[in-house]
Design a protein around this motif. Sequence first.
Motif, PDB file in Angstrom:
ATOM      1  N   SER A 105      -6.982 -12.536   6.423  1.00  0.00           N
ATOM      2  CA  SER A 105      -5.930 -11.795   4.755  1.00  0.00           C
ATOM      3  C   SER A 105      -5.920 -11.070   4.222  1.00  0.00           C
ATOM      4  O   SER A 105      -5.306 -10.021   3.613  1.00  0.00           O
ATOM      5  CB  SER A 105      -6.759 -13.532   3.493  1.00  0.00           C
ATOM      6  N   LYS A 108      -3.301  -8.359   5.483  1.00  0.00           N
ATOM      7  CA  LYS A 108      -2.332  -8.936   4.970  1.00  0.00           C
ATOM      8  C   LYS A 108      -1.907  -8.252   4.087  1.00  0.00           C
ATOM      9  O   LYS A 108      -1.409  -7.652   3.384  1.00  0.00           O
ATOM     10  CB  LYS A 108      -1.607 -10.993   4.818  1.00  0.00           C
ATOM     11  N   TRP A 109      -3.747  -8.029   3.472  1.00  0.00           N
ATOM     12  CA  TRP A 109      -3.450  -8.035   1.287  1.00  0.00           C
ATOM     13  C   TRP A 109      -4.618  -6.313   1.034  1.00  0.00           C
ATOM     14  O   TRP A 109      -4.839  -6.350   0.487  1.00  0.00           O
ATOM     15  CB  TRP A 109      -4.014  -8.996   1.006  1.00  0.00           C
ATOM     16  N   TRP A 112      -6.376  -5.809  -1.634  1.00  0.00           N
ATOM     17  CA  TRP A 112      -6.780  -6.961  -2.758  1.00  0.00           C
ATOM     18  C   TRP A 112      -7.104  -8.315  -2.363  1.00  0.00           C
ATOM     19  O   TRP A 112      -7.209  -9.075  -3.411  1.00  0.00           O
ATOM     20  CB  TRP A 112      -4.479  -6.746  -2.492  1.00  0.00           C
ATOM     21  N   ALA A 113      -7.466  -8.060  -1.066  1.00  0.00           N
ATOM     22  CA  ALA A 113      -8.270  -9.100  -0.916  1.00  0.00           C
ATOM     23  C   ALA A 113      -9.573  -9.146  -1.069  1.00  0.00           C
ATOM     24  O   ALA A 113      -9.951  -9.740  -0.853  1.00  0.00           O
ATOM     25  CB  ALA A 113      -8.464  -9.530   0.988  1.00  0.00           C
ATOM     26  N   GLU A 203      -2.157 -20.479   5.335  1.00  0.00           N
ATOM     27  CA  GLU A 203      -1.949 -19.035   5.394  1.00  0.00           C
ATOM     28  C   GLU A 203      -1.659 -18.374   6.674  1.00  0.00           C
ATOM     29  O   GLU A 203      -1.540 -17.972   7.574  1.00  0.00           O
ATOM     30  CB  GLU A 203      -2.056 -18.192   3.897  1.00  0.00           C
TER      31      GLU A 203
END
Length: 216
Positions: A105, A108-109, A112-113, A203
């Motif tokens: 996570s 990927k983010w 923002w995670a 995910e």
Amino acid sequence: MHVQEWLDSVPPAAVYAVVGLVIGLESLGIPLPGEIILVSAALLSSQHAGINPIVLGACATVGAVVGDSIGYAIGRKGGRPLLAWLGKKFPRHFSEGHIATAERSFEKWGMWAVFFGRFVALLRIFAGPLAGVLHMPYWKFLTANVLGGIAWAGGTTAVIYYVGIVAEDWLKRFSWLGLVLALLIGVTSMLVLKRKAKKVQQEGKAEGAEPVPAAE
């Protein structure tokens, strides 16, 4: 004793302190029911004139931001050996699978995670320590940490407070209807949070790549 009943039995100042402390420790990386405490206290503030929802939200926000920042510092200093140690002490929360999911996570983010992780039980515990382990630049972490803390703690307090006000008013007029509405809102909120957490885990499992530590 029920959480709300226990909170109702202590002075308002103690309620503020308990909320800030529990949320701070949870954000630091210790598995505690921070969200349950916050929701119970916010609902209590709608029925208890001595508990100010604004002060409550502020205490919850400070606890979240400070706890996450301490968790970040500990994670940065302890590194991956810290995660391994936590996995032995708290295998249910810090299992290799959960850590891998959280890492994906973050990959990927990014920041923002940290922000959205405040709304997901799994990432709420991991965010601070894991951001430190992955050496996320502190200014990015702090920005997402502060904004996420305000949105989650302040937003949750405000929503539950006004739901409590409306529910209490409806209970006085239509006791059974108000009770059903309050129950539906509570169940829906719980299902939404569980769905988000499950989606994050799915995910993470769908991505088979090995985690790559974030660059300085």
